[in-house]
Scaffold this motif. Structure first.
Motif, short mmCIF file in Angstrom:
data_model
loop_
_atom_site.label_atom_id
_atom_site.label_comp_id
_atom_site.label_asym_id
_atom_site.label_seq_id
_atom_site.Cartn_x
_atom_site.Cartn_y
_atom_site.Cartn_z
N VAL A 220 39.68 44.88 27.46
CA VAL A 220 40.12 43.89 28.44
C VAL A 220 41.44 44.33 29.07
N GLN A 221 41.43 44.44 30.40
CA GLN A 221 42.61 44.87 31.13
C GLN A 221 43.61 43.74 31.35
N GLY A 222 43.11 42.54 31.38
CA GLY A 222 43.98 41.39 31.59
C GLY A 222 43.15 40.18 31.94
N VAL A 223 43.83 39.07 32.12
CA VAL A 223 43.18 37.81 32.49
C VAL A 223 43.53 37.50 33.93
N LEU A 224 42.53 37.15 34.71
CA LEU A 224 42.73 36.89 36.13
C LEU A 224 43.69 35.73 36.37
N GLY A 225 44.52 35.90 37.40
CA GLY A 225 45.31 34.77 37.86
C GLY A 225 44.39 33.74 38.52
N ILE A 226 44.73 32.48 38.36
CA ILE A 226 43.88 31.39 38.83
C ILE A 226 44.69 30.45 39.71
N ARG A 227 44.10 30.07 40.84
CA ARG A 227 44.72 29.08 41.71
C ARG A 227 43.65 28.06 42.12
N TRP A 228 43.93 26.79 41.86
CA TRP A 228 43.00 25.71 42.20
C TRP A 228 43.58 24.85 43.33
N TYR A 229 42.70 24.47 44.23
CA TYR A 229 43.08 23.64 45.38
C TYR A 229 42.12 22.45 45.50
N ASP A 230 42.64 21.38 46.07
CA ASP A 230 41.80 20.31 46.61
C ASP A 230 41.89 20.40 48.12
N CYS A 231 40.75 20.44 48.78
CA CYS A 231 40.71 20.49 50.24
C CYS A 231 40.03 19.24 50.77
#
Length: 423
Positions: A220-231
């Motif tokens: 495992v190279q790393g854990v993805l960055g996560i961004r959540w939005y409400d539109c």
């Protein structure tokens, strides 16, 4: 035996050292009986009586293996095997044992019991490492009863306060502090007052890539960055029959363009880009009314924070231009932001070298899901090991993997830990 003799003995035995595959599989099956469901899964929600029984069982196994036990104030449990030099900070490995309401036998549990099996194997062969080794299970990784997720490791890493975690409530209004007290797992140690030199976490992939690529080990190279939005797209509801197409303020059609762009952005920005619209609400939700408002979620993920920033920029530019073109109001609100967690080169090398030495097929891979290793990577060198899970299914009672894959992942964990603990 003095330290020099012990080190020479260890060097002679290390290359041929293997874990007991039948033993770890049986331990996984025994733990899975606590909270077992009719469909063959596990429901062991955090800080319930079932969780207490699971904790008690793992600790009993740790004590049988000669480990000392420390519990901190958020209920994280650390189980220590001494080394030749106990002034050195330990090499730590673990995960979590709480589950989703319809969880499986392996998510989290594999990482904890793999760490236990590493220690049992060292005991079997009378090998003492230079640095101590600790196994750990963290409180409330899943977040299925209390939020935030990854609570125990988050408090440990000072990502949020103990008081904030204690005040979290479940749907019945019960607090973390009260429920932790009720099951008897409020420890004395302040979270974070527990040094460690490196952290490894073995885990099922929770995705289909390893199985599809026919690889046994994921480095495992790393854990993805996560961004959540409400539109929220706001137009005007109107009768579907009398209103001509060119005079409509159709929130659904504008929303659909944004939804398609979410996927397009993910495909454009980096090989590990992810873009998902998983939830949508339409108002007034009638078959013969033009939608006046649509609210939907957006989930962006990528390998680095810079790549997620680029996805964010493209989304905001697109929605601003679309609002001008259509005249409809588009409100975009960021609701969650989890930084990407690249893992340490030396830990990744330790995992890769172990897989190669042991003859297991392997590949570099990223994690799209969060793990306790995310917060640990803020504090010390960290690495993760993935093994396949059947059809990529997790957070499900049918979650499954093969005994041979569990054995392979645990062998890799053993040799990765030894590469650090014998230094």
């Amino acid at each position: 035996m003095d330290t020099a003799t012990q080190t020479n003995s260890t060097a002679m035995n290390i290359d041929t050292l293997r874990i007991n595959g039948e033993r770890i599989w049986q331990s996984l099956m025994d733990l899975a009986k606590i909270g077992e469901t009719p469909k063959g899964g596990v429901c062991r929600l955090t800080l319930t009586e079932t969780d207490r029984h699971g904790r008690d069982l793992v600790i009993s196994w740790a004590k049988e293996a000669g480990l000392s036990v420390t519990i901190d104030k958020i209920g994280n449990v650390f189980m220590r095997r001494d080394g030749c030099n106990n002034e050195l900070p330990p090499i730590m490995a673990g995960s979590h044992i709480d589950t989703q309401p319809t969880g499986g036998k392996f998510d989290g549990n594999f990482g904890v019991l793999a760490a236990l099996e590493v220690i049992r194997t060292l005991n079997d062969h009378n090998i003492t490492t230079e640095a101590p080794i600790e196994m750990v299970f963290w409180t409330n990784e899943e977040g299925s009863r209390f939020v935030p997720v990854m609570m125990g490791s988050g408090v440990f890493a000072d990502q949020f306060s103990l008081e904030h975690a204690y005040a979290a409530t479940d749907i019945d209004g019960k607090t973390v502090k009260d429920e932790l007290t009720k099951i008897g797992y409020v420890g004395e140690q302040e979270p974070g007052d527990h040094p460690f030199a490196a952290y490894f976490e073995a885990h099922i992939e929770q995705g289909p890539i390893l199985e599809d690529e026919e690889k046994v080990i994921g480095v495992v190279q790393g854990v993805l960055g996560i961004r959540w939005y409400d539109c929220v797209v706001t137009g005007m509801e109107a009768h579907a029959g009398p209103t001509p197409m060119h005079l409509r303020q159709d929130a659904m059609q504008v929303s659909a363009k944004i939804m398609q762009e979410v996927v397009a952005i993910a495909l454009r920005v980096g090989e590990h880009g992810r873009g998902t619209v998983g939830m949508a609400q339409v108002y007034p939700n009638s078959r013969n009314v033009i939608p006046g408002q649509v609210t939907f979620s957006i989930d962006f993920r990528n390998m680095t924070d810079e790549l997620v920033d680029e996805m964010d920029t493209q989304l905001r530019e697109f929605t601003a231009d679309l609002a001008k073109q259509t005249g409809l109001r588009i409100d975009l609100k960021l609701v969650s932001n989890y930084k990407a967690a690249p893992f340490h080169p030396e830990c990744k090398d330790a995992v890769r070298n172990a897989a190669e030495k042991l003859g297991y097929s392997h590949m570099d891979i990223v994690s799209g899901a969060g793990h306790d290793a995310v917060y640990m990577s803020e504090l010390a060198p960290t690495g993760m090991i993935f093994i396949p899970c059947k059809n990529g299914i997790s957070h499900n009672e049918i979650e499954d993997t093969k005994p041979s894959e569990v054995e392979a992942g645990t062998n890799v964990l053993l040799h990765a830990i030894l590469a650090r603990a014998l230094l």
